[in-house]
Design a protein around this motif. Structure first.
Motif, PDB file in Angstrom:
ATOM      1  N   MET A   1      -4.246   2.660   7.020  1.00 20.04           N
ATOM      2  CA  MET A   1      -3.964   1.243   7.137  1.00 20.04           C
ATOM      3  C   MET A   1      -5.220   0.517   7.595  1.00 20.04           C
ATOM      4  O   MET A   1      -6.023   1.053   8.344  1.00 20.04           O
ATOM      5  N   SER A   2      -5.354  -0.720   7.164  1.00 24.31           N
ATOM      6  CA  SER A   2      -6.649  -1.370   7.334  1.00 24.31           C
ATOM      7  C   SER A   2      -6.795  -2.127   8.648  1.00 24.31           C
ATOM      8  O   SER A   2      -7.896  -2.559   8.985  1.00 24.31           O
ATOM      9  N   PHE A   3      -5.709  -2.288   9.396  1.00 25.80           N
ATOM     10  CA  PHE A   3      -5.830  -3.117  10.608  1.00 25.80           C
ATOM     11  C   PHE A   3      -6.521  -2.362  11.734  1.00 25.80           C
ATOM     12  O   PHE A   3      -6.698  -1.143  11.677  1.00 25.80           O
TER      13      PHE A   3
ATOM     14  N   MET B   1       7.932   2.614   5.347  1.00 23.96           N
ATOM     15  CA  MET B   1       7.434   1.339   5.859  1.00 23.96           C
ATOM     16  C   MET B   1       8.011   0.169   5.076  1.00 23.96           C
ATOM     17  O   MET B   1       8.311  -0.885   5.648  1.00 23.96           O
TER      18      MET B   1
ATOM     19  N   HIS C   1      -5.551  -8.240   7.073  1.00 27.03           N
ATOM     20  CA  HIS C   1      -5.578  -6.777   6.911  1.00 27.03           C
ATOM     21  C   HIS C   1      -4.168  -6.270   6.638  1.00 27.03           C
ATOM     22  O   HIS C   1      -3.555  -5.625   7.476  1.00 27.03           O
ATOM     23  N   ARG C   2      -3.673  -6.591   5.476  1.00 23.37           N
ATOM     24  CA  ARG C   2      -2.302  -6.241   5.133  1.00 23.37           C
ATOM     25  C   ARG C   2      -2.236  -5.339   3.912  1.00 23.37           C
ATOM     26  O   ARG C   2      -1.190  -5.227   3.269  1.00 23.37           O
ATOM     27  N   GLN C   3      -3.314  -4.693   3.575  1.00 24.42           N
ATOM     28  CA  GLN C   3      -3.294  -3.854   2.379  1.00 24.42           C
ATOM     29  C   GLN C   3      -2.326  -2.691   2.538  1.00 24.42           C
ATOM     30  O   GLN C   3      -1.788  -2.171   1.574  1.00 24.42           O
ATOM     31  N   TRP C   4      -2.087  -2.267   3.784  1.00 20.34           N
ATOM     32  CA  TRP C   4      -1.195  -1.129   4.024  1.00 20.34           C
ATOM     33  C   TRP C   4       0.233  -1.474   3.652  1.00 20.34           C
ATOM     34  O   TRP C   4       1.063  -0.585   3.454  1.00 20.34           O
TER      35      TRP C   4
END
Lengths: 230, 230
Positions: A204-206, B132, B165-168
């Motif tokens: 995940m990118s955060f 998720m 940062h919401r790519q996940w």
DNA sequence: TCACGGGCGTTAGAACTTATAACGAACGGC
DNA sequence: GCCGTTCGTTATAAGTTCTAACGCCCGTGA
């Protein structure tokens, strides 16, 4: 320290070898985890042959137990050092995070997957109580701070439950609300740190640190820290 | 399922033996933990000799990997089953808790201490995304519920970070506030469950379920759930 | 129906591990 | 300086994972 100051050379040598064994053990744990800890490998690193280590630790489990004890001791010390000025919850959180990130496998040794048969000795639970006492101090101090004085504790239903089940706090004079906040601190910080250290956020990118900070904010504000509160 | 429906008897037999191996493996994991899983012991339980199992799993790690995959699959299924009516965050939490308490070692296999060298295969991360996604659905549904409509999302600083940062979250249409709530749900539920399953609450007299419920309440209320909020 | 090939289970063995037993040497207190 | 405790050694037992070589037997194709 409490007993006689007279230590025989043998005792000194023995203590030195024991700490040297533990040093190598921590090295192995840091690189391959506690499950991969090998007495034989430690012995080879120290230039001795395998069974020699059994003069110092009766079994692999006894060594690990002492490592756990040392781990708790280390965490209790850094907690007390961080709480030195005025028992600040923020300082405690940052100290905990740094302590965990410094040696992830040490954190998992204390708070990770438990060994089914293992039962912690009494002194480690004593150190845990010490850690909890420091945390409770900070929670009481936060509740006494000016920004918190405005409101009478709303006494959540869990705080009411804690009012009747507070034996774990020993004779600490923290009110139920502080007990609740201490437990929430523990579980929330552990929730973020544990998943971060285990690598569950890697894809995940955060930034995990910002999540950690957000959870801490929610803890300090006593409820805020999540969007869209009614 | 996607390929030809014609399965040779050999393939059927092979699949049956593989699941039988996994059944015994789960039994061992449940009783002694994943680190004590022994291929030899499984073989003896099945009436075969050790190396025979290597016809079905190339290594102990490959078996554990498949167990992890099955574990994620099981969690994803119970999550989707719990979210069936209308994706209720409370139902998800209760389902997660029951799932974890049912087989603690299975929970630790997924979310416990990671093996330093181990890297999860792609399909397990795919199932994680599935889990998720279900969680995000519930978070969006909560945000759309009447009790939450009154307020415009205050956009916590972490939510702002998540907006970038919401790519996940893949292409899930959840707003940043929902992303934040989903992560908080994950880390807080894990924080309580992990410590409870590891036995860190045993000496303490309070009821872990009430702590779990309190954390869930705080999550649903979007901030409340802690005493003395200013 | 028969033969052949591939999958399956076996035993043997290598390289590990923890742990115990027995032996010799060295160190230190008296 | 002697003598005993402690230490480190090697040998051994009982485990573990995993590879190699052998043989059987089942199932497929002719």
């Amino acid at each position: 320290m409490a007993d006689t100051g007279t230590t025989t050379p043998r005792e000194r040598y023995r203590a030195q070898v024991r700490t040297e064994i533990k040093d190598h053990a921590w090295g192995q744990i840091a690189s391959a985890g506690a499950s991969a800890l090998s007495l034989n490998a430690i012995a080879k690193q120290m230039g001795m042959s395998g069974p020699a280590l059994y003069r110092y630790y009766a079994s692999r489990d006894e060594l690990i137990t002492e490592l756990i004890r040392d781990g708790y001791r280390s965490l209790a010390d850094t907690f007390q050092a961080a709480a030195a000025p005025g028992a600040d919850l923020t300082a405690l959180a940052h100290a905990l995070r740094r302590w965990a990130l410094d040696h992830p496998q040490r954190y998992f040794l204390l708070y990770g997957t438990p060994v089914p048969g293992y039962h912690a000795p009494d002194d480690t639970t004593a150190i845990s109580s010490e850690i909890m006492a420091t945390l409770l101090d900070a929670c009481v101090a936060l509740a006494d701070s000016p920004s918190e004085r405005s409101e009478v504790s709303p006494a959540t239903s869990f705080a009411a439950h804690l009012a009747d089940h507070r034996q774990w706090a020993g004779d600490h004079p923290a009110p139920p609300a502080a007990l609740h906040r201490a437990l929430a601190f523990w579980t929330r910080m552990h929730g973020v740190l544990s998943l971060e250290l285990a690598g569950h956020f890697t894809g995940m990118s955060f930034d995990p640190e910002q999540l950690f900070a957000a959870e801490l904010d929610g803890l300090l504000a006593g409820g805020a820290g999540l969007p869209a509160g009614p």
